[in-house]
Structure formats: structure tokens, C-alpha cells
Design a protein around this motif. Structure first.
Motif, short mmCIF file in Angstrom:
data_model
loop_
_atom_site.label_atom_id
_atom_site.label_comp_id
_atom_site.label_asym_id
_atom_site.label_seq_id
_atom_site.Cartn_x
_atom_site.Cartn_y
_atom_site.Cartn_z
N ARG A 1 5.20 4.60 0.75
CA ARG A 1 4.50 3.55 1.49
C ARG A 1 3.72 3.92 2.82
O ARG A 1 3.94 4.96 3.43
CB ARG A 1 5.58 2.56 1.87
N THR A 2 2.62 3.28 2.98
CA THR A 2 1.70 3.25 3.99
C THR A 2 2.04 2.68 5.24
O THR A 2 2.78 1.20 4.98
CB THR A 2 0.13 2.81 3.54
N ASP A 3 2.11 3.37 6.48
CA ASP A 3 2.63 2.50 7.69
C ASP A 3 1.14 2.33 8.27
O ASP A 3 0.34 3.08 8.61
CB ASP A 3 3.27 3.49 8.72
N ALA B 1 -4.97 7.08 3.70
CA ALA B 1 -5.39 8.43 3.67
C ALA B 1 -4.32 9.29 4.36
O ALA B 1 -3.57 10.17 4.15
CB ALA B 1 -6.77 8.79 3.98
N LEU B 2 -4.04 8.87 5.60
CA LEU B 2 -3.22 9.60 6.65
C LEU B 2 -1.77 9.30 6.29
O LEU B 2 -1.08 10.37 6.23
CB LEU B 2 -3.32 9.02 8.18
N SER B 3 -1.31 8.25 5.49
CA SER B 3 0.02 8.13 4.75
C SER B 3 0.21 9.33 3.95
O SER B 3 1.21 9.79 3.65
CB SER B 3 0.25 7.02 4.18
N THR C 1 -1.12 1.94 -5.35
CA THR C 1 -0.93 3.45 -4.84
C THR C 1 -2.24 4.15 -4.80
O THR C 1 -3.08 4.01 -6.04
CB THR C 1 0.12 4.03 -5.56
N ARG C 2 -2.74 4.69 -3.97
CA ARG C 2 -3.97 5.77 -4.01
C ARG C 2 -3.67 7.07 -4.24
O ARG C 2 -2.66 7.53 -3.31
CB ARG C 2 -4.72 5.36 -2.80
N PHE C 3 -4.13 7.57 -5.04
CA PHE C 3 -3.84 9.03 -5.36
C PHE C 3 -5.03 10.05 -4.92
O PHE C 3 -5.92 9.54 -5.10
CB PHE C 3 -3.68 9.20 -6.82
N ASP D 1 0.81 -1.23 -0.05
CA ASP D 1 0.04 0.08 -0.06
C ASP D 1 0.87 1.41 0.16
O ASP D 1 1.98 1.31 0.97
CB ASP D 1 -0.93 0.21 1.20
N ALA D 2 0.41 2.21 -0.89
CA ALA D 2 1.22 3.55 -0.86
C ALA D 2 0.20 4.55 -1.17
O ALA D 2 -0.90 4.18 -1.62
CB ALA D 2 2.32 3.50 -2.00
N ALA D 3 0.50 5.64 -0.80
CA ALA D 3 -0.36 6.94 -1.11
C ALA D 3 0.50 7.97 -1.63
O ALA D 3 1.61 8.44 -1.11
CB ALA D 3 -1.11 7.31 0.13
#
Length: 246
Positions: free
Chosen positions: A66-68, A104-106, A165-167, A28-30
Motif C-alpha cells: 500500500r501507498t503511504d 512511485a516512492l512506495s 495498483t500501479r506496476f 493506492d498500492a504499488a
């Protein structure tokens, strides 16, 4: 699918050379396209990655990373808009609300770390998480309702690095604190506000250019970037890179 989109997808396909033989699960990434408006023109914040980076060196990109999963526990001033949360939890994979919140927070955290911009509202924040101490020090509680889910892309298989990845999009007016010296990680060596058309002409990754084109089309119909807009989703299906709508 129009000709420009099809040509862009085929270009991404050609660049997705097989660099590994072992299947790698995407992480997961943002990333966040921070927007501003000058008259009738929309500007977007882009940063150049250091030439020494192993991943996309020298390219102009949106802040992101990357998302944590621990990000989901950070207190917020406002939650995701229900329509954007619904988009994040729909589609391929099992994305529950907690995971959507972390993603979203990432995007907000990475925008602080790489660009020195704290998106949220003034207010005390208490957390022991080291990555969020800038928000604690400056008294900012992140606001998730400022984010709009605008695109999703999964790196094709057999790459050395793969991301789901979510943009997101947000407005510069949602920034509560803007640090004059940029973010603490210094991952982006040059931060610039570019008109969307000029950003597409910069040295950007193919998927970033495609998202910029998607943003231009969406803003032409929805200049306020309201919640719940259609979200393009790029991924590989039977060895073809395709565009779907979530």
C-alpha cells in the motif's frame, strides 16, 4: 484483444467471487518488477509470501504494498521521467503529481522493506520517517527516474480488499545497496530471480501472470524499457473485467 489476454481476463473474473456486500474504495498500492538481463534472457525478482498471510498466502509476487501519502515528502535524487509521470496522472481518477510521486516512492520503499534492495543513488538522505531509515543509514537517495510505469490494475468490486495498483519496472543496475539478509519486514520468505517465462509458470496470482506477459511483449519490442511505453489498465466496467490502454 488476443485470445490469451481474453482468457486470462475471464479467469480473473471467475476468481473474483463476491466476498463482501459493502462497496469498498480501492486503496493506492504499488509494486515493482525488478529486472535483470542474462544474455538474451530477461530475469525478474519474485518473492513468496508467507503461508500465514491472510492475503495471497504462499503466492509468488513482486515486492509491493500500500501507498503511504507521506512518501511524497521524501527527498529524491531524481524525479519521475515526465512521460511516466504523465501516464500516472492520466486516466481514471484524479492522480495529481504529488500522489503519483507517493505511489512511485512506495514501490521503492516496499522493495527495500521486502527484498532489502535500495533503489537510488549514493548520497545523504535526511528524513524522520521511520520507514525510510534504511535509506538514511545506508546513504541512498531514491531515484524515481529509474522507474517505468508498466501496468495498472484495480481489484474488482465487492472484494474484502481492493487496491488500485500501479506496476513499475526497473533494472537491477539501479539498486544502490543490496542487503545480504533481505528486507526488515521479512514478508517474503523466498526471493528468486526467474526467467520471465518460468515466472509465469510459478504459483503467482492471475493478475501477476498477466503483467508478466505484458512485460514480455513490451521487452520484445523495447528491450531497454524506455520511458513512455503503452500501459495496460485492467479494471471492471459494467461488471466485466476489461483491458484498456492508458
Amino acid at each position: 484483444m488476443d485470445g490469451m489476454i481474453r482468457a486470462d481476463i475471464e479467469k480473473v473474473e471467475r476468481s473474483a467471487a463476491v466476498l463482501g456486500t459493502r462497496p469498498i474504495r480501492p486503496r493506492d498500492a504499488a509494486t515493482l518488477a525488478l529486472l535483470d538481463r542474462k544474455g538474451d534472457e530477461f530475469l525478474v525478482l519474485m518473492g513468496r509470501r508467507h503461508a500465514g498471510h491472510a492475503f495471497m498466502p504462499g503466492k509468488f509476487v513482486f515486492p509491493g504494498g500500500r501507498t503511504d501519502p507521506a512518501d511524497s515528502h521524501i527527498p529524491v535524487a531524481t524525479a519521475l521521467h515526465p512521460k511516466d509521470e504523465a501516464g500516472l496522472t492520466a486516466g481514471l481518477g484524479r492522480t495529481n503529481p504529488a500522489r503519483a510521486r507517493a505511489i512511485a516512492l512506495s514501490a521503492i520503499r516496499e522493495t527495500y522493506e521486502e527484498a532489502g534492495l535500495l533503489i537510488g543513488r549514493k548520497g545523504a538522505l535526511a528524513t524522520s520517517r521511520r520507514d525510510w531509515q534504511g535509506f538514511v543509514e545506508h546513504g541512498v537517495r531514491p531515484s524515481l527516474d529509474a522507474l517505468r510505469f508498466v501496468a495498472r490494475a484495480i481489484t474488482p468490486p465487492n472484494r474484502v480488499r481492493r487496491f488500485d495498483t500501479r506496476f513499475f519496472g526497473a533494472w537491477r543496475s539501479d539498486v544502490a545497496v543490496e542487503l545480504p539478509d533481505g528486507g526488515p519486514t521479512n514478508e517474503l520468505e523466498e526471493l528468486v530471480w526467474l526467467p520471465l517465462a518460468k515466472a509465469r509458470e510459478a504459483d503467482v496470482p492471475d493478475i501477476t501472470r498477466m503483467v508478466l506477459e505484458e512485460l514480455e511483449r513490451r521487452l520484445a519490442d523495447d528491450p531497454l524499457l524506455l520511458p513512455g511505453g503503452s500501459v495496460p489498465f485492467y479494471r471492471s466496467v459494467r461488471n466485466r473485467f476489461v483491458r484498456e490502454i492508458l
